[in-house]
Design a protein around this motif. Structure first.
Motif, PDB file in Angstrom:
ATOM      1  N   PHE A   1       0.826  -1.194   0.000  1.00 32.31           N
ATOM      2  CA  PHE A   1       0.000   0.000   0.000  1.00 32.31           C
ATOM      3  C   PHE A   1       0.866   1.252   0.000  1.00 32.31           C
ATOM      4  O   PHE A   1       0.543   2.249  -0.643  1.00 32.31           O
ATOM      5  CB  PHE A   1      -0.919  -0.019   1.225  1.00 32.31           C
ATOM      6  N   VAL A   2       1.979   1.199   0.720  1.00 27.42           N
ATOM      7  CA  VAL A   2       2.963   2.288   0.765  1.00 27.42           C
ATOM      8  C   VAL A   2       4.336   1.668   0.545  1.00 27.42           C
ATOM      9  O   VAL A   2       4.698   0.704   1.228  1.00 27.42           O
ATOM     10  CB  VAL A   2       2.923   3.044   2.110  1.00 27.42           C
ATOM     11  N   ASP A   3       5.098   2.211  -0.406  1.00 28.39           N
ATOM     12  CA  ASP A   3       6.438   1.699  -0.675  1.00 28.39           C
ATOM     13  C   ASP A   3       7.387   2.057   0.472  1.00 28.39           C
ATOM     14  O   ASP A   3       7.077   2.877   1.339  1.00 28.39           O
ATOM     15  CB  ASP A   3       6.976   2.276  -1.986  1.00 28.39           C
ATOM     16  N   LYS A   4       8.554   1.447   0.438  1.00 28.88           N
ATOM     17  CA  LYS A   4       9.559   1.733   1.467  1.00 28.88           C
ATOM     18  C   LYS A   4      10.017   3.180   1.422  1.00 28.88           C
ATOM     19  O   LYS A   4      10.403   3.749   2.447  1.00 28.88           O
ATOM     20  CB  LYS A   4      10.759   0.803   1.300  1.00 28.88           C
ATOM     21  N   ASN A   5       9.987   3.798   0.235  1.00 29.77           N
ATOM     22  CA  ASN A   5      10.387   5.200   0.122  1.00 29.77           C
ATOM     23  C   ASN A   5       9.259   6.170   0.443  1.00 29.77           C
ATOM     24  O   ASN A   5       9.437   7.382   0.329  1.00 29.77           O
ATOM     25  CB  ASN A   5      10.924   5.484  -1.283  1.00 29.77           C
ATOM     26  N   GLY A   6       8.086   5.654   0.818  1.00 29.86           N
ATOM     27  CA  GLY A   6       6.985   6.513   1.220  1.00 29.86           C
ATOM     28  C   GLY A   6       5.969   6.808   0.141  1.00 29.86           C
ATOM     29  O   GLY A   6       4.961   7.477   0.420  1.00 29.86           O
ATOM     30  N   ARG A   7       6.168   6.331  -1.081  1.00 28.12           N
ATOM     31  CA  ARG A   7       5.225   6.610  -2.157  1.00 28.12           C
ATOM     32  C   ARG A   7       4.003   5.711  -2.007  1.00 28.12           C
ATOM     33  O   ARG A   7       4.117   4.508  -1.816  1.00 28.12           O
ATOM     34  CB  ARG A   7       5.877   6.381  -3.513  1.00 28.12           C
ATOM     35  N   CYS A   8       2.820   6.315  -2.099  1.00 23.65           N
ATOM     36  CA  CYS A   8       1.571   5.576  -1.954  1.00 23.65           C
ATOM     37  C   CYS A   8       1.164   4.982  -3.299  1.00 23.65           C
ATOM     38  O   CYS A   8       1.100   5.701  -4.304  1.00 23.65           O
ATOM     39  CB  CYS A   8       0.462   6.482  -1.426  1.00 23.65           C
ATOM     40  N   ASN A   9       0.892   3.690  -3.324  1.00 29.07           N
ATOM     41  CA  ASN A   9       0.512   3.002  -4.555  1.00 29.07           C
ATOM     42  C   ASN A   9      -0.998   3.054  -4.763  1.00 29.07           C
ATOM     43  O   ASN A   9      -1.701   2.030  -4.734  1.00 29.07           O
ATOM     44  CB  ASN A   9       0.996   1.539  -4.511  1.00 29.07           C
ATOM     45  N   VAL A  10      -1.498   4.268  -4.946  1.00 27.57           N
ATOM     46  CA  VAL A  10      -2.924   4.486  -5.161  1.00 27.57           C
ATOM     47  C   VAL A  10      -3.090   5.387  -6.373  1.00 27.57           C
ATOM     48  O   VAL A  10      -2.455   6.442  -6.466  1.00 27.57           O
ATOM     49  CB  VAL A  10      -3.594   5.129  -3.928  1.00 27.57           C
ATOM     50  N   GLN A  11      -3.917   4.959  -7.308  1.00 25.35           N
ATOM     51  CA  GLN A  11      -4.219   5.752  -8.496  1.00 25.35           C
ATOM     52  C   GLN A  11      -5.716   6.000  -8.561  1.00 25.35           C
ATOM     53  O   GLN A  11      -6.515   5.096  -8.342  1.00 25.35           O
ATOM     54  CB  GLN A  11      -3.751   5.036  -9.769  1.00 25.35           C
ATOM     55  N   HIS A  12      -6.073   7.260  -8.864  1.00 25.58           N
ATOM     56  CA  HIS A  12      -7.473   7.644  -8.944  1.00 25.58           C
ATOM     57  C   HIS A  12      -7.931   7.565 -10.402  1.00 25.58           C
ATOM     58  O   HIS A  12      -7.309   8.154 -11.290  1.00 25.58           O
ATOM     59  CB  HIS A  12      -7.667   9.059  -8.413  1.00 25.58           C
ATOM     60  N   GLY A  13      -9.016   6.853 -10.628  1.00 24.99           N
ATOM     61  CA  GLY A  13      -9.529   6.685 -11.981  1.00 24.99           C
ATOM     62  C   GLY A  13     -11.031   6.902 -12.050  1.00 24.99           C
ATOM     63  O   GLY A  13     -11.730   6.925 -11.023  1.00 24.99           O
ATOM     64  N   ASN A  14     -11.519   7.073 -13.299  1.00 30.18           N
ATOM     65  CA  ASN A  14     -12.947   7.262 -13.560  1.00 30.18           C
ATOM     66  C   ASN A  14     -13.538   8.406 -12.737  1.00 30.18           C
ATOM     67  O   ASN A  14     -14.574   8.280 -12.075  1.00 30.18           O
ATOM     68  CB  ASN A  14     -13.727   5.972 -13.257  1.00 30.18           C
ATOM     69  N   LEU A  15     -12.823   9.549 -12.770  1.00 27.87           N
ATOM     70  CA  LEU A  15     -13.295  10.707 -12.020  1.00 27.87           C
ATOM     71  C   LEU A  15     -14.504  11.363 -12.666  1.00 27.87           C
ATOM     72  O   LEU A  15     -15.293  12.016 -11.983  1.00 27.87           O
ATOM     73  CB  LEU A  15     -12.155  11.725 -11.879  1.00 27.87           C
ATOM     74  N   GLY A  16     -14.631  11.210 -13.979  1.00 25.98           N
ATOM     75  CA  GLY A  16     -15.779  11.801 -14.656  1.00 25.98           C
ATOM     76  C   GLY A  16     -15.737  13.318 -14.620  1.00 25.98           C
ATOM     77  O   GLY A  16     -14.734  13.964 -14.939  1.00 25.98           O
ATOM     78  N   GLY A  17     -16.831  13.929 -14.196  1.00 25.67           N
ATOM     79  CA  GLY A  17     -16.905  15.377 -14.125  1.00 25.67           C
ATOM     80  C   GLY A  17     -16.129  15.986 -12.986  1.00 25.67           C
ATOM     81  O   GLY A  17     -15.991  17.217 -12.913  1.00 25.67           O
ATOM     82  N   GLU A  18     -15.610  15.146 -12.076  1.00 27.47           N
ATOM     83  CA  GLU A  18     -14.851  15.674 -10.951  1.00 27.47           C
ATOM     84  C   GLU A  18     -13.473  16.179 -11.357  1.00 27.47           C
ATOM     85  O   GLU A  18     -12.785  16.792 -10.544  1.00 27.47           O
ATOM     86  CB  GLU A  18     -14.699  14.591  -9.873  1.00 27.47           C
ATOM     87  N   SER A  19     -13.046  15.923 -12.586  1.00 27.75           N
ATOM     88  CA  SER A  19     -11.717  16.384 -13.013  1.00 27.75           C
ATOM     89  C   SER A  19     -11.630  17.897 -13.062  1.00 27.75           C
ATOM     90  O   SER A  19     -10.528  18.462 -12.961  1.00 27.75           O
ATOM     91  CB  SER A  19     -11.392  15.799 -14.391  1.00 27.75           C
ATOM     92  N   SER A  20     -12.756  18.568 -13.210  1.00 24.54           N
ATOM     93  CA  SER A  20     -12.744  20.032 -13.263  1.00 24.54           C
ATOM     94  C   SER A  20     -12.335  20.654 -11.934  1.00 24.54           C
ATOM     95  O   SER A  20     -11.966  21.842 -11.885  1.00 24.54           O
ATOM     96  CB  SER A  20     -14.120  20.552 -13.673  1.00 24.54           C
ATOM     97  N   ARG A  21     -12.394  19.881 -10.868  1.00 23.18           N
ATOM     98  CA  ARG A  21     -11.992  20.408  -9.567  1.00 23.18           C
ATOM     99  C   ARG A  21     -10.497  20.724  -9.519  1.00 23.18           C
ATOM    100  O   ARG A  21     -10.062  21.551  -8.714  1.00 23.18           O
ATOM    101  CB  ARG A  21     -12.343  19.420  -8.455  1.00 23.18           C
ATOM    102  N   TYR A  22      -9.717  20.067 -10.364  1.00 26.36           N
ATOM    103  CA  TYR A  22      -8.281  20.356 -10.389  1.00 26.36           C
ATOM    104  C   TYR A  22      -8.032  21.774 -10.894  1.00 26.36           C
ATOM    105  O   TYR A  22      -7.084  22.439 -10.457  1.00 26.36           O
ATOM    106  CB  TYR A  22      -7.561  19.350 -11.282  1.00 26.36           C
ATOM    107  N   LEU A  23      -8.850  22.247 -11.828  1.00 27.33           N
ATOM    108  CA  LEU A  23      -8.665  23.595 -12.363  1.00 27.33           C
ATOM    109  C   LEU A  23      -9.096  24.668 -11.381  1.00 27.33           C
ATOM    110  O   LEU A  23      -8.635  25.812 -11.467  1.00 27.33           O
ATOM    111  CB  LEU A  23      -9.456  23.740 -13.672  1.00 27.33           C
ATOM    112  N   SER A  24      -9.987  24.324 -10.455  1.00 28.86           N
ATOM    113  CA  SER A  24     -10.392  25.315  -9.461  1.00 28.86           C
ATOM    114  C   SER A  24      -9.262  25.638  -8.498  1.00 28.86           C
ATOM    115  O   SER A  24      -9.251  26.711  -7.891  1.00 28.86           O
ATOM    116  CB  SER A  24     -11.610  24.805  -8.687  1.00 28.86           C
ATOM    117  N   ASP A  25      -8.326  24.743  -8.353  1.00 29.24           N
ATOM    118  CA  ASP A  25      -7.127  24.981  -7.531  1.00 29.24           C
ATOM    119  C   ASP A  25      -5.910  24.822  -8.435  1.00 29.24           C
ATOM    120  O   ASP A  25      -5.104  23.913  -8.281  1.00 29.24           O
ATOM    121  CB  ASP A  25      -7.085  24.004  -6.360  1.00 29.24           C
TER     122      ASP A  25
END
Length: 404
Positions: free
Chosen positions: A20-44
């Motif tokens: 779930f978390v690599d030894k170097n601290g990187r989280c092995n989680v990918q977000h997919g199928n966001l749909g219309g929620e991708s526009s939230r990235y442009l708000s910030d």
């Protein structure tokens, strides 16, 4: 979907443990199928740019300035073209909008000189060009906004304390052994820099899938591991390597964990170290994790501190080293159950016979009522404490029968 399933089956066949978390601290989680929620990235947008990789930041930085320069230079060239300055700029009695702008390259140079406040003096705006004055004000405002946004983004990205986390090290493995008479899960953390971590605090999460009594399956359920929250032991003074300790008791998720069950368990311990970087005042977070095959039962860390002439020396070559110590292979629950077995001291006193006919019967009764519980308790102790000896005990008791 088929490709993803193939990758999962390949990883399982190769015996790979998905972390779930690599030894170097990187989280092995990918977000997919966001749909219309991708526009939230442009708000910030600012945070989105800071989170991008360096190659994308540099590309956006160069493209933004290049496009802005070309657009503004085109606007200066358009004013000169509409006023006819390009054809009459060499006339001695003619007053153009911008002096010495004859073509697009000269308009581009004038914009760069104005934007960078170089001011060579060869090209300048005349007072008979109100549209040029308005464009100059617009250029100054737009240039200030672009500089503040992009340069601020680059500064924040360069000053992020992520690289500081690389000098915070964790031991490669965690150990389970006794400390102060209690079974504990321990790991080690150290700071490679001389600058301190202010208000350093450590937290641990147990990541393990489980099923509730109602039948609900909880994948990657998170459970808190107590590393001294109630006593303040989670607040670290990290000037030398420290061993973080989690006491395994009835409130611990590892209450039923034994050396044998550790081989079949599947879990992951995520360690999170947070603190304020002394030199920059920014919050830094370092992470790592330990899977079940990285937990060593019956081991202890080697000492790394030594007293030299006037100072303490830390030997980081022994930072990850461990050695075996005698540790019972049973869980804390099993050990507590063994301690609750009846003790020979708790056996009621033997009842003596009465009368002259009780001579022989008293001897047999004393064996049956007194020594038999003691022998049973002793056998139970041998079975629990030394199971590897494979003892086979034959007991034959002779109890004389009473006379008719």
């Amino acid at each position: 979907m088929l490709l993803r399933l193939t990758k999962i089956l390949t990883a399982i066949s190769q015996g790979k443990r998905q972390r779930f978390v690599d030894k170097n601290g990187r989280c092995n989680v990918q977000h997919g199928n966001l749909g219309g929620e991708s526009s939230r990235y442009l708000s910030d947008l600012f945070t989105t740019l800071v989170d991008l990789k360096w190659r994308w930041n540099l590309l956006i930085f160069l493209l933004t300035y290049t496009v802005a320069w070309l657009v503004m230079a085109s606007m200066w060239w358009g004013i000169a073209y509409l006023r006819g300055d390009l054809h009459r700029a060499h006339d001695a009695g003619y007053s153009p909008c911008v002096a010495n702008v004859y073509n697009f390259p000269s308009a581009f140079l004038f914009f760069i000189e104005t934007e960078a406040t170089i001011g060579y003096g060869h090209r300048y705006i005349t007072e008979r060009c109100p549209e040029g004055i308005v464009l100059f004000l617009f250029q100054s405002l737009l240039g200030s906004i672009v500089d503040a946004f992009l340069i601020g983004c680059m500064f924040i990205k360069m000053s992020q304390p992520k690289k500081r986390a690389e000098t915070l090290v964790f031991s490669r493995a965690a150990v389970i052994s006794r400390r102060d008479g209690k079974l504990c899960l321990m790991f080690r953390v150290g700071n490679l820099r001389n600058s301190h971590m202010v208000s350093a605090q450590i937290r641990c999460k147990l990541i393990k899938s489980r099923q509730t009594p109602e039948g609900e399956f909880l994948p990657l359920d998170q459970c808190e591991l107590d590393v001294g929250f109630g006593t303040g032991a989670d607040q670290l003074f990290l000037v030398s390597p420290l061993t973080i300790c989690h006491e395994i008791n009835s409130k611990s998720p590892f209450f039923c964990l034994s050396q044998r069950s550790l081989r079949s368990e599947q879990f992951e311990i995520v360690v999170i170290l947070e603190g304020i970087v002394e030199t920059t005042g920014m919050t830094c977070q370092a992470r790592t994790s330990y899977t079940e095959d990285e937990v060593l039962w019956g081991h202890r860390f080697l000492p790394v501190m030594s007293l030299e002439d006037g100072f303490f020396r830390v030997d980081y070559s022994q930072f990850h080293a461990t050695f075996e110590v005698p540790t019972l292979p049973y869980s804390v629950k099993e050990q507590e159950e063994n301690l609750s077995l009846p003790s020979p001291l708790d056996t009621p006193p033997c009842q003596e016979g009465t009368g002259q006919a009780a001579g022989v019967e008293a001897a047999g009764a004393s064996v049956g009522t007194c020594f038999l519980p003691i022998l049973i308790t002793f056998i139970q102790f041998l079975t629990v404490s030394t199971p590897s000896l494979g003892l086979t005990i034959h007991i034959k008791l002779w109890i004389p029968q009473g006379r008719d």
